[in-house]
Enzyme design. Sequence first.
Site, PDB file in Angstrom:
ATOM      1  N   MET A 121      21.879  11.230  88.012  1.00  0.00           N
ATOM      2  CA  MET A 121      21.245  11.919  86.888  1.00  0.00           C
ATOM      3  C   MET A 121      20.069  12.725  87.451  1.00  0.00           C
ATOM      4  SD  MET A 121      22.960  11.293  84.153  1.00  0.00           S
ATOM      5  CE  MET A 121      21.870  12.319  83.173  1.00  0.00           C
ATOM      6  N   MET A 141      27.047   6.226  78.369  1.00  0.00           N
ATOM      7  CA  MET A 141      25.619   5.887  78.282  1.00  0.00           C
ATOM      8  C   MET A 141      25.473   4.870  77.164  1.00  0.00           C
ATOM      9  SD  MET A 141      24.060   9.659  78.892  1.00  0.00           S
ATOM     10  CE  MET A 141      25.570  10.458  78.410  1.00  0.00           C
ATOM     11  N   ASP A 151      30.007  13.044  77.076  1.00  0.00           N
ATOM     12  CA  ASP A 151      28.875  12.128  76.992  1.00  0.00           C
ATOM     13  C   ASP A 151      29.043  11.191  75.805  1.00  0.00           C
ATOM     14  OD1 ASP A 151      27.151  12.943  79.162  1.00  0.00           O
ATOM     15  OD2 ASP A 151      27.020  14.853  78.107  1.00  0.00           O
ATOM     16  N   SER A 197      29.885  20.116  80.156  1.00  0.00           N
ATOM     17  CA  SER A 197      29.396  19.069  79.266  1.00  0.00           C
ATOM     18  C   SER A 197      29.829  19.397  77.836  1.00  0.00           C
ATOM     19  CB  SER A 197      27.870  19.005  79.350  1.00  0.00           C
ATOM     20  OG  SER A 197      27.382  18.123  78.385  1.00  0.00           O
ATOM     21  N   MET A 228      27.171   8.187  73.860  1.00  0.00           N
ATOM     22  CA  MET A 228      25.858   7.541  73.703  1.00  0.00           C
ATOM     23  C   MET A 228      25.914   6.573  72.524  1.00  0.00           C
ATOM     24  SD  MET A 228      23.404  10.835  74.258  1.00  0.00           S
ATOM     25  CE  MET A 228      23.829  12.122  75.452  1.00  0.00           C
ATOM     26  N   HIS A 236      33.554  16.912  80.925  1.00  0.00           N
ATOM     27  CA  HIS A 236      32.527  15.863  80.925  1.00  0.00           C
ATOM     28  C   HIS A 236      32.193  15.482  79.480  1.00  0.00           C
ATOM     29  CE1 HIS A 236      29.074  13.747  82.772  1.00  0.00           C
ATOM     30  NE2 HIS A 236      28.424  14.076  81.661  1.00  0.00           N
ATOM     31  N   HIS A 251      31.376   9.895  80.524  1.00  0.00           N
ATOM     32  CA  HIS A 251      30.071   9.393  80.968  1.00  0.00           C
ATOM     33  C   HIS A 251      29.562   8.418  79.915  1.00  0.00           C
ATOM     34  CE1 HIS A 251      25.629  10.571  82.085  1.00  0.00           C
ATOM     35  NE2 HIS A 251      25.900   9.308  82.334  1.00  0.00           N
ATOM     36  N   ASP A 267      24.134  15.663  87.106  1.00  0.00           N
ATOM     37  CA  ASP A 267      24.156  15.863  85.649  1.00  0.00           C
ATOM     38  C   ASP A 267      22.726  16.040  85.136  1.00  0.00           C
ATOM     39  OD1 ASP A 267      24.724  15.883  82.958  1.00  0.00           O
ATOM     40  OD2 ASP A 267      25.444  13.814  82.864  1.00  0.00           O
TER      41      ASP A 267
HETATM   42  C1  DX5 Z   1      23.756  14.175  79.523  1.00  0.00           C
HETATM   43  C2  DX5 Z   1      24.389  15.523  79.524  1.00  0.00           C
HETATM   44  C3  DX5 Z   1      23.388  16.574  79.747  1.00  0.00           C
HETATM   45  C4  DX5 Z   1      23.654  17.964  79.428  1.00  0.00           C
HETATM   46  C5  DX5 Z   1      23.704  18.855  80.580  1.00  0.00           C
HETATM   47  O1  DX5 Z   1      24.356  13.242  80.297  1.00  0.00           O
HETATM   48  O2  DX5 Z   1      25.554  15.618  80.301  1.00  0.00           O
HETATM   49  O3  DX5 Z   1      22.702  16.387  80.910  1.00  0.00           O
HETATM   50  O4  DX5 Z   1      24.600  18.179  78.500  1.00  0.00           O
HETATM   51  O5  DX5 Z   1      23.312  20.123  80.243  1.00  0.00           O
HETATM   52  P1  DX5 Z   1      21.884  20.807  80.397  1.00  0.00           P
HETATM   53  O6  DX5 Z   1      20.925  19.843  81.037  1.00  0.00           O
HETATM   54  O7  DX5 Z   1      22.158  22.011  81.208  1.00  0.00           O
HETATM   55  O8  DX5 Z   1      21.483  21.121  79.005  1.00  0.00           O
HETATM   56 ZN    ZN Z   2      26.548  13.376  81.115  1.00  0.00          ZN
END
Ligand code: DX5
Ligand code: ZN
Length: 221
Positions: free
Chosen positions: A137, A68, A35, A8, A37, A33, A66, A176
């Site tokens: 998720m 969102m 994210d 991530s 948002m 990956h 991803h 995730d």
């Molecule tokens: C959101 C992200 C998170 C995160 C994963 O979609 O992808 O879920 O960075 O890392 P953790 O939960 O291990 O902090």
């Molecule tokens: Zn993600």
Amino acid sequence: MKKQIAPSMMCVDFMNIGENIKVMEKCGIEYLHIDIMDGEFVNNYTLGTDFCKVLKQNSSIPLDIHLMIEKPENKMHWFEFGEGDYVSVHYESTKHIQRALQQIKSKGAKPMIALNPATPLEVLEWVLPDIDAVLLMTVNPGFAGQKLVPQTLEKITACRKFLDERGYENIEIEVDGNVSFENARKMSDAGADIFVAGSSSMFKKELTLEEGIAQLREAIK
Ligand code: DX5
Ligand code: ZN
């Protein structure tokens, strides 16, 4: 199916991102990956279009974008992605999920549908021909560092069964959220294929990146 790791990128050390990506390439990381948002679908902002572009142009590792964001079908053309990349859209983010999935395919990438913890698997029924993967998720989307929603472990098992019973053995499952070493093992046993690695595994402060990756590989094999 082969077990794969997708770090991530919101958890990466931004001051050393180039170095970190070299380590990931050397360690055979399968996807990056990313994210995205919009402050609407989830209450946060993270990475954006330019970040995807820079990684796409400077790394040999395929992307796993991803989204969102609300109404991703209206914003898909903002992003640079293509063959070999995964792009996921949330079922909950649009009235036109099938259109959004088709747009991803038409740009040559692999469409993935993402489901929040409370969204039933039944919504997958009529998009099975349109997807290469399901993103389950395992926390509510928006933030790193959250605790696992425990019933999502059973949802992984149920999802694998749902797909197999309908003849879609080739559709992969990505997980995730709080994919810790301990949870990753359970998720892998339940049938997960791609593991988003964040603050609870490979980016743990007390580990080097190499150590984090090795421990996660061990947990999911
Ligand atoms: C959101 C992200 C998170 C995160 C994963 O979609 O992808 O879920 O960075 O890392 P953790 O939960 O291990 O902090
Ligand atoms: Zn993600």
